[in-house]
Enzyme design. Structure first.
Site, PDB file in Angstrom:
ATOM      1  N   ASP A 113       0.855  -1.188   0.000  1.00 18.89           N
ATOM      2  CA  ASP A 113       0.000   0.000   0.000  1.00 18.89           C
ATOM      3  C   ASP A 113       0.894   1.242   0.000  1.00 18.89           C
ATOM      4  O   ASP A 113       2.056   1.187   0.429  1.00 18.89           O
ATOM      5  CB  ASP A 113      -0.961   0.014   1.209  1.00 18.89           C
ATOM      6  CG  ASP A 113      -0.253   0.001   2.564  1.00 18.89           C
ATOM      7  OD1 ASP A 113       0.779  -0.692   2.695  1.00 18.89           O
ATOM      8  OD2 ASP A 113      -0.719   0.684   3.498  1.00 18.89           O
ATOM      9  N   GLU A 176       0.071  -1.159   5.674  1.00 19.23           N
ATOM     10  CA  GLU A 176       1.133  -0.687   6.567  1.00 19.23           C
ATOM     11  C   GLU A 176       0.968   0.787   6.887  1.00 19.23           C
ATOM     12  O   GLU A 176       1.261   1.233   7.993  1.00 19.23           O
ATOM     13  CB  GLU A 176       2.516  -0.915   5.932  1.00 19.23           C
ATOM     14  CG  GLU A 176       3.696  -0.630   6.867  1.00 19.23           C
ATOM     15  CD  GLU A 176       4.219   0.801   6.843  1.00 19.23           C
ATOM     16  OE1 GLU A 176       5.050   1.144   7.691  1.00 19.23           O
ATOM     17  OE2 GLU A 176       3.793   1.586   5.978  1.00 19.23           O
TER      18      GLU A 176
END
Ligand SMILES: [Zn+2]
Length: 436
Positions: A113, A176
């Site tokens: 991400d 994350e």
């Protein structure tokens, strides 16, 4: 020719393929949905499918699954756990090479991400253009560069005709950028290894630790009253200036920081832990004393300060005691104690540099002509969960971490290629390889 030389030559000869793979990753805008203005499907699944395709072409055994927040309830109060978070269309991915081989295993670990593009880009944030040896794009540094490097390192080994003597697991996780629940779930899912490289950007230094981060908010009460008028004593109903009272705490933090500067240091960190005030919010209008002042702060902690849940409970307690004690010297504050609210506790960890895994990594860096420098990270990464279950873990990757989350984020192509070599060399030395 020695097999290792062949692998390094493969990397030099496939520079364009390495760049191309990173470009493919950047062109999938896998922005963490937390940053969306309106609900929309996340592109995290698209990038995981792209990576899964690549890994299975290389012969990996693939597992892809969506985390389920409910199943992670046992981690309440620990790092990376956020109740109720939604992972529909947001899978984690593991690709295992050399399953069942007897040598030491390695986990190559990263998140896919990215934060949203934001403004002030001079190039397309998802265009992945290369200009003057720099590859631009959201995630180029944080951390698709590292993810591309670790996968291309495996490809270099396998395409050079080598076989792994120990298993290599490529793990790519979601989520994350808003807390690390993807990494928690990956470890919960059961993946283990004898060593782990988390390919976060470190400018090609070895980072065997990161710091824990606490965000807190202190509310200091006052009592409003006409600012231009004489005021009675507060005991008789007079105004109390919340800003003045907050200043007592700010001064106390200055003293605390002197103490922490001497005490909360680490040989691999260039700065000590401190309490940094990040925001002040106080007062309502210019003719009244502030009836409340809010102090928002960021305090860092060392892995050695973690509590028994591997997070910052000890340091929270230390700060709470400190703030209450500082308040008690003032009669108003003693009767109206500040309220402390904890907003974030991002976990941390540390790996012993004298151990065989870090030493192998140091040698790998030296073999490609780097100094093998060891330097801790002042900020949080996903390294805690692998370490919590006993996996020696380092952060190592291409790109300057200070460019993460910036407009015009870029990675020098040469650094990307060097990272591929270092990771390949670590696989060769740690897991072992042989002629296929
Ligand atoms: Zn990152």
């Amino acid at each position: 020719m020695k097999q290792e030389e062949q692998i390094m030559q493969w990397i030099d000869g496939h520079r364009e393929d390495i760049i191309d793979f990173l470009q493919q990753l950047i062109r999938v805008p896998s922005v963490n949905p937390w940053f969306f203005d309106e609900p929309a499907p996340s592109k995290e699944k698209d990038i995981q499918e792209l990576i899964a395709g690549k890994l299975s072409q290389l012969g990996a055994e693939i597992e892809m699954w969506e985390p389920v927040a409910e199943e992670l309830k046992q981690y309440e109060g620990m790092g990376g756990y956020y109740p109720g978070r939604d992972f529909i269309g947001r899978p984690n991915l593991a690709g295992t090479f050399g399953k069942g081989t007897a040598g030491k295993s390695l986990l190559l670990f990263g998140h896919i991400d990215v934060v949203k593009a934001g403004s002030k880009w001079t190039v397309d944030p998802f265009g992945a253009e290369v200009v003057d040896g720099k590859l631009f794009g959201r995630g180029a540094v944080d951390m698709k560069g590292g993810v591309a490097a670790m996968i291309m390192a495996v490809e270099a080994i396998l395409r050079s005709g080598a076989r792994l003597k120990g298993p290599v697991i490529v793990g790519t996780v979601v989520d994350e950028e808003t807390g690390g629940m993807g990494a928690l779930d990956f470890i919960h899912h059961g993946y283990r290894a004898d060593g782990c490289i988390l390919t976060e950007p470190t400018s090609l230094t070895i980072a065997p630790l990161c710091r824990g981060i606490l965000w807190g908010r202190i509310k200091v009460q006052g009592r409003s009253g006409h600012i231009e008028m004489p005021q009675a004593d507060w005991r008789d109903g007079g105004a109390v200036d919340a800003i003045k009272k907050a200043r007592l705490l700010l001064d106390a933090f200055d003293d605390l920081n002197k103490d922490w500067a001497a005490r909360k240091t680490h040989p691999y960190l260039s700065i000590p832990c401190q309490v940094h005030v990040a925001q002040l919010n106080a007062g309502e209008y210019p003719t009244s004393f502030a009836n409340q002042a809010e102090i928002v702060f960021n305090a860092q902690y060392l892995p050695s300060e973690r509590d028994d849940k591997f997070v910052g409970g000890n340091v929270k307690k230390e700060l709470e005691d400190f703030i209450y004690n500082a308040a008690k010297v003032d009669p108003w504050l003693q009767e109206n104690l500040p309220e402390i609210e904890w907003l974030v506790d991002a976990d941390c960890a540390e790996t012993d540099v004298a151990g065989p895994f870090v030493q192998t990594c140091v040698q790998s860096l030296k073999s490609v002509g780097l100094a093998g420098k060891i330097e801790g990270l002042g900020f949080h990464t996903d390294m805690a969960w692998p370490v919590n279950v006993g996996i020696p873990t380092i952060n190592f990757g291409p790109g300057d971490p200070s460019l993460a989350h910036h407009s015009d984020e870029f990675i020098p192509v040469d650094e990307l290629i060097t990272a591929v070599k270092v990771i390949a060399k670590t696989i060769i030395d740690w897991c072992g390889t042989e002629e296929a």
